[in-house]
Design a protein around this motif. Structure first.
Motif, PDB file in Angstrom:
ATOM      1  N   ARG A  52      -6.876   0.414  62.303  1.00 32.42           N
ATOM      2  CA  ARG A  52      -7.434   1.429  61.427  1.00 32.42           C
ATOM      3  C   ARG A  52      -7.827   0.818  60.083  1.00 32.42           C
ATOM      4  NH1 ARG A  52      -3.914   6.684  59.686  1.00 32.42           N
ATOM      5  NH2 ARG A  52      -2.953   5.087  58.387  1.00 32.42           N
ATOM      6  N   ASP A 112     -10.634  12.538  64.330  1.00 38.67           N
ATOM      7  CA  ASP A 112      -9.991  13.350  63.291  1.00 38.67           C
ATOM      8  C   ASP A 112      -9.047  12.551  62.404  1.00 38.67           C
ATOM      9  OD1 ASP A 112     -11.254  15.652  63.855  1.00 38.67           O
ATOM     10  OD2 ASP A 112      -9.576  16.631  64.878  1.00 38.67           O
ATOM     11  N   ARG A 115     -11.043  10.577  59.964  1.00 33.68           N
ATOM     12  CA  ARG A 115     -11.651  11.449  58.942  1.00 33.68           C
ATOM     13  C   ARG A 115     -10.614  11.840  57.894  1.00 33.68           C
ATOM     14  NH1 ARG A 115     -14.160  16.766  60.083  1.00 33.68           N
ATOM     15  NH2 ARG A 115     -14.598  16.592  57.872  1.00 33.68           N
ATOM     16  N   GLU A 116      -9.415  12.177  58.364  1.00 30.92           N
ATOM     17  CA  GLU A 116      -8.351  12.554  57.439  1.00 30.92           C
ATOM     18  C   GLU A 116      -7.997  11.379  56.534  1.00 30.92           C
ATOM     19  OE1 GLU A 116      -5.178  14.289  59.811  1.00 30.92           O
ATOM     20  OE2 GLU A 116      -6.392  16.035  60.297  1.00 30.92           O
ATOM     21  N   ARG A 117      -7.962  10.189  57.134  1.00 35.03           N
ATOM     22  CA  ARG A 117      -7.653   8.985  56.361  1.00 35.03           C
ATOM     23  C   ARG A 117      -8.702   8.763  55.270  1.00 35.03           C
ATOM     24  NH1 ARG A 117      -3.265   6.187  55.353  1.00 35.03           N
ATOM     25  NH2 ARG A 117      -3.837   4.226  54.429  1.00 35.03           N
ATOM     26  N   ILE A 120      -8.249  11.273  52.432  1.00 32.47           N
ATOM     27  CA  ILE A 120      -7.109  11.033  51.553  1.00 32.47           C
ATOM     28  C   ILE A 120      -7.408   9.865  50.618  1.00 32.47           C
ATOM     29  CG2 ILE A 120      -5.561   9.407  52.739  1.00 32.47           C
ATOM     30  CD1 ILE A 120      -3.400  11.696  52.333  1.00 32.47           C
TER      31      ILE A 120
END
Lengths: 188, 188
Positions: A52, A112, A115-117, A120
């Motif tokens: 990631r 998802d 995207r959240e990462r 933030i």
């Protein structure tokens, strides 16, 4: 320590992105990324904590750059001028990376968790920029709003930039989006 | 189907929040939430998909409310007026829930996964608001910026509201933050 590999980090980033586009993020392993880059998995883990982080490794350099640009803007600059000026300069750094940015965004948008990462990281960037402005003597509320407005402008400009078919310049789109934000808020 | 329980949903929400505050989100199970609320786990799952959704179940009602408020604002309203007006009305709905909102936010802020979830809900709300504005004939760029600016104002006002020691009114803080955003952008 392994032997020194020329541009190992860049090769790993490109190999990872190619594989994420071809097979999807979930289906790709760090071993495959290393193999595609012609490097060992050990070299991969010297550069990135996991698969990631290959996508987000650039964020900390970006953050440092923006923080120092905001911190070193002239005393006469308004808070929003400092923020937009810093983002425009950053925009120029992206010039040669549009295809890479576009592919990276497609990978992130398809997942998802990624995207959240991304969100933030942006939220934390806004909060860091607000802190830097406060350190320059800007009040609490205008500091938060200048930072949040700057990140909002950047998000909108960035989306336009990667979806633009022509030869758009990210810095120019940031300036245009900011002018539009001024028009939009003045109208309220 | 189980028997009807008066306000089962509200009781589960409060029980969950109490347990998250006491023990932490990670350490709480759905069975414990149901027990604390005096209900069965089966009833829990009739209302919520998992223990995370207890914290975010209100988002969809909020979204529907905001969408319909933006969609039904007068034709003469500017895009940012529609958005800020809708958020002010929503702010009034929070009036009696400050202590709940404060505890909920403390639980979310303590957990990366929950923070990411919150951010993605807000990002998706911004994108929905932009779509509604486009449906009202607003151009692509001003629609995105009015929506993003509105969400930025809401975030800043909400943080002030839950950290305020006095008896602040969320609607008024939204209006003040918007006035400050206007001043900040006009200064750039």
């Amino acid at each position: 320590m392994g032997r020194w590999e020329p541009n190992a980090r860049g090769r790993l980033e490109q190999a990872a992105l190619d594989l994420y586009v071809e097979r999807g993020f979930e289906q790709t392993t760090t071993a495959e990324i290393a193999r595609r880059a012609g490097l060992t998995e050990r070299t991969f883990f010297r550069h990135f904590a996991d698969k990631r982080e290959v996508l987000f490794g650039g964020h900390s350099a970006l953050r440092e750059f923006i923080v120092s640009a905001v911190a070193s803007s002239p005393d006469s600059a308004t808070p929003i001028d400092s923020v937009i000026g810093a983002l425009e300069t950053v925009g120029a750094l992206f010039l040669v990376r549009r295809e890479y940015s576009r592919q990276r965004q497609a990978v992130i948008d398809a997942n998802d968790e990624l995207r959240e990462r991304e969100l933030i990281k942006l939220a934390s960037l806004a909060s860091t920029i607000a802190d830097v402005l406060r350190g320059r003597g800007v009040g609490d509320l205008p500091a938060s709003l200048a930072a949040e407005a700057g990140i909002a402008v950047f998000k909108v400009a960035f989306e336009r930039w990667i979806s633009d078919a022509g030869d758009a310049d990210l810095s120019r789109l940031i300036r245009e989006s900011f002018e539009e934000l001024k028009a939009v808020t003045a109208g309220g």
